[in-house]
Each structure stands twice: as C-alpha cells, then as structure tokens.
Design a protein around this motif. Sequence first.
Motif, PDB file in Angstrom:
ATOM      1  N   GLY A 135      -5.840   7.588  -3.059  1.00 23.49           N
ATOM      2  CA  GLY A 135      -4.902   8.687  -2.829  1.00 23.49           C
ATOM      3  C   GLY A 135      -4.931   9.737  -3.918  1.00 23.49           C
ATOM      4  N   PRO A 136      -4.711   9.369  -5.204  1.00 24.95           N
ATOM      5  CA  PRO A 136      -4.797  10.360  -6.277  1.00 24.95           C
ATOM      6  C   PRO A 136      -6.147  11.046  -6.383  1.00 24.95           C
ATOM      7  CG  PRO A 136      -3.624   8.414  -7.032  1.00 24.95           C
ATOM      8  CD  PRO A 136      -4.168   8.096  -5.666  1.00 24.95           C
ATOM      9  N   TRP A 137      -7.243  10.328  -6.112  1.00 23.64           N
ATOM     10  CA  TRP A 137      -8.565  10.980  -6.131  1.00 23.64           C
ATOM     11  C   TRP A 137      -8.612  12.093  -5.088  1.00 23.64           C
ATOM     12  CZ3 TRP A 137     -13.400  10.313  -8.667  1.00 23.64           C
ATOM     13  CH2 TRP A 137     -14.454  11.013  -8.095  1.00 23.64           C
ATOM     14  N   LEU A 168       6.966  10.173  -5.703  1.00 18.68           N
ATOM     15  CA  LEU A 168       7.468   9.434  -6.863  1.00 18.68           C
ATOM     16  C   LEU A 168       7.040  10.100  -8.169  1.00 18.68           C
ATOM     17  CD1 LEU A 168       6.802   5.756  -5.676  1.00 18.68           C
ATOM     18  CD2 LEU A 168       8.967   6.994  -5.671  1.00 18.68           C
ATOM     19  N   SER A 169       5.808  10.635  -8.216  1.00 21.22           N
ATOM     20  CA  SER A 169       5.341  11.322  -9.423  1.00 21.22           C
ATOM     21  C   SER A 169       6.186  12.551  -9.710  1.00 21.22           C
ATOM     22  CB  SER A 169       3.871  11.718  -9.273  1.00 21.22           C
ATOM     23  OG  SER A 169       3.052  10.579  -9.172  1.00 21.22           O
ATOM     24  N   LEU A 220       5.861  10.960 -13.358  1.00 23.21           N
ATOM     25  CA  LEU A 220       4.988   9.861 -13.744  1.00 23.21           C
ATOM     26  C   LEU A 220       3.597  10.365 -14.112  1.00 23.21           C
ATOM     27  CD1 LEU A 220       5.817   7.236 -10.947  1.00 23.21           C
ATOM     28  CD2 LEU A 220       6.920   7.547 -13.167  1.00 23.21           C
ATOM     29  N   GLN A 221       3.022   9.777 -15.162  1.00 22.76           N
ATOM     30  CA  GLN A 221       1.627  10.005 -15.494  1.00 22.76           C
ATOM     31  C   GLN A 221       0.765   9.026 -14.718  1.00 22.76           C
ATOM     32  OE1 GLN A 221       1.415   9.591 -19.752  1.00 22.76           O
ATOM     33  NE2 GLN A 221       2.147  11.681 -20.133  1.00 22.76           N
ATOM     34  N   ALA A 222      -0.556   9.190 -14.821  1.00 21.92           N
ATOM     35  CA  ALA A 222      -1.454   8.305 -14.080  1.00 21.92           C
ATOM     36  C   ALA A 222      -1.253   6.848 -14.490  1.00 21.92           C
ATOM     37  CB  ALA A 222      -2.913   8.726 -14.310  1.00 21.92           C
ATOM     38  N   SER A 223      -1.085   6.595 -15.800  1.00 23.60           N
ATOM     39  CA  SER A 223      -0.899   5.221 -16.251  1.00 23.60           C
ATOM     40  C   SER A 223       0.420   4.649 -15.749  1.00 23.60           C
ATOM     41  CB  SER A 223      -0.955   5.152 -17.782  1.00 23.60           C
ATOM     42  OG  SER A 223      -0.007   6.041 -18.358  1.00 23.60           O
ATOM     43  N   ASP A 224       1.472   5.486 -15.653  1.00 22.90           N
ATOM     44  CA  ASP A 224       2.762   5.026 -15.119  1.00 22.90           C
ATOM     45  C   ASP A 224       2.625   4.647 -13.640  1.00 22.90           C
ATOM     46  OD1 ASP A 224       4.065   5.549 -17.542  1.00 22.90           O
ATOM     47  OD2 ASP A 224       4.400   7.641 -16.984  1.00 22.90           O
ATOM     48  N   ALA A 275       0.798  -1.225   0.000  1.00 20.36           N
ATOM     49  CA  ALA A 275       0.000   0.000   0.000  1.00 20.36           C
ATOM     50  C   ALA A 275       0.828   1.272   0.000  1.00 20.36           C
ATOM     51  CB  ALA A 275      -0.934   0.006   1.208  1.00 20.36           C
ATOM     52  N   VAL A 276       2.125   1.177   0.227  1.00 17.82           N
ATOM     53  CA  VAL A 276       2.914   2.376   0.440  1.00 17.82           C
ATOM     54  C   VAL A 276       2.980   3.260  -0.803  1.00 17.82           C
ATOM     55  CG1 VAL A 276       5.180   1.455  -0.224  1.00 17.82           C
ATOM     56  CG2 VAL A 276       5.005   3.171   1.611  1.00 17.82           C
ATOM     57  N   THR A 277       2.730   2.693  -1.986  1.00 17.12           N
ATOM     58  CA  THR A 277       2.784   3.507  -3.206  1.00 17.12           C
ATOM     59  C   THR A 277       1.710   4.587  -3.211  1.00 17.12           C
ATOM     60  OG1 THR A 277       1.515   1.753  -4.277  1.00 17.12           O
ATOM     61  CG2 THR A 277       3.883   1.811  -4.708  1.00 17.12           C
ATOM     62  N   ALA A 278       0.570   4.342  -2.531  1.00 15.49           N
ATOM     63  CA  ALA A 278      -0.469   5.375  -2.480  1.00 15.49           C
ATOM     64  C   ALA A 278       0.033   6.601  -1.731  1.00 15.49           C
ATOM     65  CB  ALA A 278      -1.722   4.820  -1.807  1.00 15.49           C
ATOM     66  N   THR A 279       0.739   6.397  -0.621  1.00 16.87           N
ATOM     67  CA  THR A 279       1.283   7.516   0.157  1.00 16.87           C
ATOM     68  C   THR A 279       2.466   8.161  -0.552  1.00 16.87           C
ATOM     69  OG1 THR A 279       0.592   6.414   2.191  1.00 16.87           O
ATOM     70  CG2 THR A 279       2.214   8.174   2.410  1.00 16.87           C
TER      71      THR A 279
END
Length: 427
Positions: A254-256, A53-54, A59-63, A44-48
């Motif tokens: 997270g992105p939302w 990272l973006s 990074l784009q949303a698809s990346d 789950a850590v990628t959401a935080t």
Amino acid sequence: MSAAPGRSKASTPVPENEWLAPRTAAWVFMAFALAYFLSALVRAVTATLSPVLSAELALQASDLGLLAGGYFFGFALTQMPLGTLLDRYGPRRVILAFLCVAVLGCAAFAMATSFAGLLAARVLTGMGVSACLMAPLTGYRRWLSPATQMRANSWMLMTGSFGMVASTLPVQWLMPLLGWRGLFWLLAGLVVVSMLGIAALVPAWRHHGSAGAPAAGRAVGYGEIWRHPYFRQMVPIGFVNYGGMVAVQTLWAGPWLVKVAGYTPDQSALGLFGINLCMLAAFWLWGVINPHLAHRGLLPERLIAWGLPLSFVALGAIVGLGADAGWPLWAAFCVGSTFVALSQPAVAQALPPQAAGRALSAFNLVIFAGIFVVQWSIGLVVDAFGAMGWSTEASFRGAVAVFGLCCLLAYGGFLRGYRRHAIASRG
C-alpha cells in the motif's frame, strides 16, 4: 504422499480413523473459514487504513510498521501455548476461548484515542485470532486424509485471501459510512457470529489412550519438534519468504503504491484489491491441484525449490522499475511466494498426528515472528535511508532491495538442507 527426507514415519493417520464424511467436513470447513476470513480482514486492514491513520496520528513509516506488526507480535506470543492447548483440548474449545479475546481487541481498537492505545489493541487482537488457522489445521490433521489436508490448507488460505480482498475496496467504501472506529465495532460483532457457527458445527475432540488423558504422544515435545530435520529445513523460508510475503501483502504494498508509484488512496485500494484477488485465485488453484500433485509423488519441498525463485524475479523488477512498478508486479511477487505456503501442512504431516497442534504452532511462530520483523524492519530501513538524504522513492527501493537479498539468503539455506537430505536419502 511419499515420505520426504527427514520426515517422521509416524506421520500416518491415527490408529482410530476419524475422517469426517464429506458433508460434515464441508460444514466444519465453512465454520472455520468464516473466522479465518475475519482474522485475515483484521490483519490486512491497516494497509487500506494507513493513509487515514497516518494523517490522523502523524505516523512515520516506522510507526506504521510497528502498528501493523503489533498484530503479529501478539499473534506470535500465543503460538507455543496454543499448540499444547490444541493437542490437549481440541480446536473447538480453544478457538472459542481465543476469539473472545479478539472481540475485546476489536472493541479496544475502536475506542482507542492514542497511538499507544491502538498498538495495545492490535497486540490483543493478534492474540485473539491466533487460533483461527492453527485450530482448523490441527483438526484437519486428524479429520481429513493427507491429500485432502493439502487441499483444505490451500482453500483456508484462499478464504484468508477473501478477507484480504474485503480489506481493500469494501473497506474503502464503508469508511464514509462507518469511519474506522465503526468498522472495528462491526468486526467485533461479526467475530461473535463466527463463534456461534463454530460452537454449533465443529465436532468435539476425542482423546486417544487412557480415559481422561490428553491425546497420546505427550512425549513429542517442542524440543523434538524444533530439532526435527524437516522442520529446521523449512525455518529460513518460513521466517523470511513466507513472513515477507504476508508483510508486503498486509502493509508495504500500500505505501509503495502511494509514495513511490504515485497512486491516490482510492487507486491504492484498487491495486491492493487486485493483489489480493490474484492471491485468492492462486490459493484456489493450489487447492484444486494439490491432491493430484500428492498422488503423483511431487513433494512440497520439491515444488518450493522449483517455484519460489519466481518471486525473486518479481522483486528484482520492482527494484529496477521503481515508480513504474505498480500493483501487477507486487501481485506477481505474492503469487510467486505462494509456493512456500505448501510448507505449513507438510510440516504437520512430517510429525506424529498427536503433535499436530504443537508442530503447526511452532512453525506458525516462525512465520509470524518473520512477519513482525520484516514489517518493522522495512519501515526502519526506509526511515534510515531517508535520514541519509535519500528521496522517498530511493528509500523504498533500497529497503525492498535489502529485503530481496534476505529472501535469497533464506532460500539458499532451505536449498542446502533440501539437497543434503536428498543426497542422504539416495545414499
């Protein structure tokens, strides 16, 4: 628990009772729980970390979806051989071997200098932690009574929710001290600690049948599992609804919150903390009530049929409210989706105990393939709508609407199988 339509009558306990004493079972649970806590945290850590990272890698949303999905892709790659290994060698030996790969994956992520390196490390990590839930559930199938299995499954998922909670605010607090690279070095060390606990506390696997034979029941292969009516009934909701719940919880909520609801990164981390805290409470409650539901004869598929529609109501509200849909509505969606988590131990109980590892791993493959597809697809749909000139908010709302439609279709497929088997059992 009474037999469900389509369930095998061979789902009785193994001939030689191996149920653990309560004290021993508690220690075994805690040893496995630490490893699963860490696997959920890593997942789950990628959401935080998505804002960091973006920004660092543009990074784009698809990346971002592909990077998060790489973990689940690696996870899915191992499921078929994992089931066979679990039935043959047992939970302790298998999980220890796999966690060695998880340590390497965390270290590789900490040292990566490109998006390709990060993606490869995520795939490796996903492969390494892929036994962290299947190994204990395989052991519980033999070591615990059926009603206790349902409780242990729910509380393992609760432990995973602890990991999700730890991936939000605690990670946000540690970032200024360790950075994201230092964080992954710390995770690698903690995985090693969990391996020591498993090696010390989890019992060895006893084979049944002739000496040296790999657990009896070799004839139950993956082909029979995939053709089993009960298994096939659960596939649509496992892939779309269960996979979608995890995809949202571990990434897209997270992105939302940042790009649609207007949260700051700190507010988003607090919102994710709230979502995961609600999930933790939900799985704790399932663990408390599951044995009572089992004793009353309320089957998992019946509870799913009644309860899963709550998640569709929450998704409809999210799409309708758009920027006004904050973390409480996403928490409501995730909690409403926890009904489908009852399917996992139910699938194991529907098949013979000597095939528990293969049955669980086959169904887990369905779930994690769904997570990978849903995570990546939502990003692709967001980017596609953006390329058509839609605003960021409209793109996200459109992507969630498409996801919601897929959830409804999957539920319809499950409901059709459930009703067909119910009619057949009455006839």
